[in-house]
Design a protein around this motif. Structure first.
Motif, PDB file in Angstrom:
ATOM      1  N   PRO A  59       0.795  -0.721   0.212  1.00 40.23           N
ATOM      2  CA  PRO A  59       0.039  -0.140   0.134  1.00 40.23           C
ATOM      3  C   PRO A  59       0.911   0.999  -0.202  1.00 40.23           C
ATOM      4  N   THR A  60       0.433   2.839  -0.251  1.00 36.27           N
ATOM      5  CA  THR A  60       0.479   3.230  -0.153  1.00 36.27           C
ATOM      6  C   THR A  60       0.476   3.731   0.777  1.00 36.27           C
ATOM      7  N   ALA A  61       0.984   5.309   1.581  1.00 39.62           N
ATOM      8  CA  ALA A  61       1.088   5.529   2.082  1.00 39.62           C
ATOM      9  C   ALA A  61       1.454   7.308   2.952  1.00 39.62           C
ATOM     10  N   THR A 126      -3.920  -0.260  -3.181  1.00 39.66           N
ATOM     11  CA  THR A 126      -4.494   0.444  -1.870  1.00 39.66           C
ATOM     12  C   THR A 126      -3.718   1.479  -1.539  1.00 39.66           C
ATOM     13  N   ASP A 127      -3.643   2.105  -0.628  1.00 40.32           N
ATOM     14  CA  ASP A 127      -3.381   3.723   0.084  1.00 40.32           C
ATOM     15  C   ASP A 127      -3.542   2.909   1.711  1.00 40.32           C
ATOM     16  N   ARG A 129      -4.928   5.645   4.580  1.00 40.56           N
ATOM     17  CA  ARG A 129      -5.023   6.834   4.587  1.00 40.56           C
ATOM     18  C   ARG A 129      -5.328   7.004   6.072  1.00 40.56           C
TER      19      ARG A 129
END
Length: 201
Positions: A59-61, A126-127, A129
Motif C-alpha cells: 500500500p501507499t501511505a 491500496t492506500d 489513509r
C-alpha cells in the motif's frame, strides 16, 4: 606546581569521554518492543468469487505512516509511542496481511507480490489513509481507513473503488492496548476489503 593540560589534549579527553558515554548508551539501551498486526483468522464465504490471479503491491501511505512506528494523534499533533514498533514498515506489514487474508479465503486462484512471476489478471491497489490511535475528550479509538482500487491488469481499467474504515475503542494509552485496538479495526477492514474484491474478480 600544578600544570594544566594543553587545550588540544583537554579537548581530546572530553571527546573520548563523550564517545564512551554514547557507546555505553547504545550498548545498554534495550531495543524497542515489537508488536505485530495479525489479521483475521476466519472469513465468511463469498458467493460469485472468481478464480483470477491477483497482484497485491505494498500500500501507499504518507511518510508518517510509512514507518515501523506506532502513531498516536492528539488533536492536530501526530506522535509515536516510545520504544514500540511494528516488525516492518506499516505498508509492508499490511501487504503481507492482505495477501494472507486472500489466501485464507481460498477463493482466489493465486495472490502474490510484484516480482513473483504470476500471470496477473487484476491488481489490488491500496492506500493507507489512516492507521493510528486517536485521543480526544471522548476517549481513545483505533482508527483504520484504507482505500482500494481493483484494476484489470490486461487493459489498465479500474473495475471498482471503495474506502474501508473501522473504529474500535482502545482501553488504555499504551502501545499494547493501541495495537490490540488497531488489530481489531484492521480485522474488520480486511474482511470487508477481501470480500468486496473477491466478488469483483
Amino acid at each position: 606546581m600544578t600544570r594544566s593540560l594543553p587545550f588540544g589534549a583537554l579537548a581530546a579527553v572530553l571527546l573520548a569521554t563523550l564517545l564512551a558515554g554514547c557507546v555505553s548508551a547504545l550498548v545498554t539501551r534495550p531495543p524497542p518492543n515489537t508488536y505485530d498486526l495479525t489479521g483475521p483468522r476466519e472469513l465468511p464465504k463469498v458467493s460469485r468469487a472468481g478464480r483470477a490471479q491477483v497482484l497485491i503491491p505494498a500500500p501507499t501511505a504518507l511518510q508518517i505512516l510509512a514507518t515501523q512506528r506506532i502513531v498516536v494523534s492528539r488533536g492536530s499533533l501526530m506522535a509515536y509511542y516510545p520504544d514500540a514498533q511494528y516488525p516492518d514498515t506499516l505498508p509492508n506489514v499490511l501487504q503481507a496481511r492482505i495477501i494472507e487474508t486472500f489466501e485464507l479465503s481460498k477463493q482466489a486462484h493465486a495472490v502474490g507480490r510484484p516480482g513473483e512471476g504470476l500471470s496477473i489478471d487484476y491488481q489490488l491497489l491500496t492506500d493507507i489513509r489512516t492507521f493510528n490511535v486517536v485521543v480526544d475528550g471522548s476517549g481513545m479509538v483505533a482508527d483504520v481507513e484504507i482505500s482500494a482500487r481493483l484494476m484489470n491488469d490486461r487493459n489498465g481499467r479500474v473495475v471498482d473503488f471503495k474506502v474501508f474504515r473501522a473504529r474500535v475503542p482502545v482501553t488504555a494509552d499504551t502501545a499494547p492496548a493501541a495495537v490490540a485496538g488497531l488489530n481489531q479495526a484492521l480485522d474488520q477492514v480486511l474482511i470487508e476489503l477481501t470480500s468486496w474484491a473477491l466478488t469483483r474478480l
